[in-house]
Design a protein around this motif. Sequence first.
Motif, mmCIF file in Angstrom:
data_model
loop_
_atom_site.group_PDB
_atom_site.id
_atom_site.type_symbol
_atom_site.label_atom_id
_atom_site.label_comp_id
_atom_site.label_asym_id
_atom_site.label_seq_id
_atom_site.Cartn_x
_atom_site.Cartn_y
_atom_site.Cartn_z
ATOM 1 N N PHE A 64 0.790 -1.238 0.000
ATOM 2 C CA PHE A 64 0.000 0.000 0.000
ATOM 3 C C PHE A 64 0.820 1.285 0.000
ATOM 4 O O PHE A 64 0.473 2.220 -0.732
ATOM 5 C CB PHE A 64 -0.962 -0.014 1.186
ATOM 6 N N PRO A 65 1.896 1.414 0.770
ATOM 7 C CA PRO A 65 2.658 2.672 0.735
ATOM 8 C C PRO A 65 3.339 2.870 -0.620
ATOM 9 O O PRO A 65 4.107 2.012 -1.078
ATOM 10 C CB PRO A 65 3.688 2.496 1.862
ATOM 11 N N ARG B 20 -0.063 4.526 -6.304
ATOM 12 C CA ARG B 20 -1.103 3.970 -5.434
ATOM 13 C C ARG B 20 -2.273 3.435 -6.255
ATOM 14 O O ARG B 20 -2.840 2.387 -5.927
ATOM 15 C CB ARG B 20 -1.576 5.015 -4.423
ATOM 16 N N ARG C 208 -0.356 4.822 7.833
ATOM 17 C CA ARG C 208 -1.620 5.464 7.428
ATOM 18 C C ARG C 208 -2.041 4.986 6.044
ATOM 19 O O ARG C 208 -3.228 4.705 5.801
ATOM 20 C CB ARG C 208 -1.470 6.988 7.455
ATOM 21 N N GLN C 209 -1.072 4.910 5.125
ATOM 22 C CA GLN C 209 -1.411 4.433 3.787
ATOM 23 C C GLN C 209 -1.901 2.983 3.812
ATOM 24 O O GLN C 209 -2.808 2.605 3.062
ATOM 25 C CB GLN C 209 -0.205 4.558 2.855
ATOM 26 N N ASP D 190 -5.519 3.050 5.151
ATOM 27 C CA ASP D 190 -6.413 3.617 4.140
ATOM 28 C C ASP D 190 -6.576 2.654 2.960
ATOM 29 O O ASP D 190 -7.681 2.499 2.412
ATOM 30 C CB ASP D 190 -5.883 4.954 3.643
ATOM 31 N N GLY D 191 -5.484 2.004 2.574
ATOM 32 C CA GLY D 191 -5.545 1.086 1.439
ATOM 33 C C GLY D 191 -6.407 -0.128 1.722
ATOM 34 O O GLY D 191 -7.179 -0.572 0.854
#
Length: 293
Positions: A68-69, A76, A115-116, A119-120
């Motif tokens: 994800f990052p 992304r 965080r990514q 969120d992902g």
Amino acid sequence: MGLSLCSLNSATIKHASFSDLIALAVHHGFGGVGLWRDSYAATGAASAARLLAKAGLRVTSVCRGGAFPQPSAEARAAVREDNLRALDEAHALGADCLVLVCGPAIGRDLEGARRQIEDGIADLIPRAASAGVPLAVEPMHPMMAADRSAVTSLAEANDLLDRLDSEWVSLCLDSYHLWWDAALPAEVARAAGRVSSVQLADWILPIEGQLSSRGMPGEGTIDLAGFVELVAGAGYPGLVEVEVLSDRWWSVPPADAARAAADGLHALSLHRGAPSAGPSAHAWLSALAKESS
């Protein structure tokens, strides 16, 4: 000989063809297979599903989604599309879960990476629900924080699942990544009801490849009977995969590696009377031993 309570992960016999993977799993009596996506890429997910169904093999996991990052919105978006394809493949295969190797930090921003990741995963939940495929977060050993995943403990993964609060987000528990953790018993108990995959590999020294120095069950220092006890005690209902990423075992014929995996699991069952093995582990190990006799 039978290993119907176990699953042979394709990465353990990395250089086997898809047909050989099926043949070796059936020959040793495995109840299922765990599939890295490259293992069925040439065959196609739909055709692979038909071959596996004909062989009577369950697909215990598909590996992998995640990563994800990413450094840009474009990157992304590309990763998101690949994760959606992975979910579609897992659905076609009837897999128990899609394993998420969540991805490392970009640069030095660990918090941003986390965080990514959150969120992902949240973004994938609707597709996972429609596909009927749980997303299984795999917490990794801390030595892999720089190149594999910023999720490096079961406590962190449990916290992530608490925040996401979805029945379609679960856990993949790998002995190689988690065995060292003093909080493991409490965190496995906390994970009860949300484990979709359990994987076994042993820790051997020296570590000559960060990713690929694992041992077959019984070759190293992990109390694998105790690990099975923990996950069984937390109510895990699925098959247990043997997933051994090893340059050493990849250098031998796949048939030899498959036999070593089967022999290691059978040997593990012989230690079912060990003090570390509680009632739930006894049931699993006793059934495995009975099949082996």
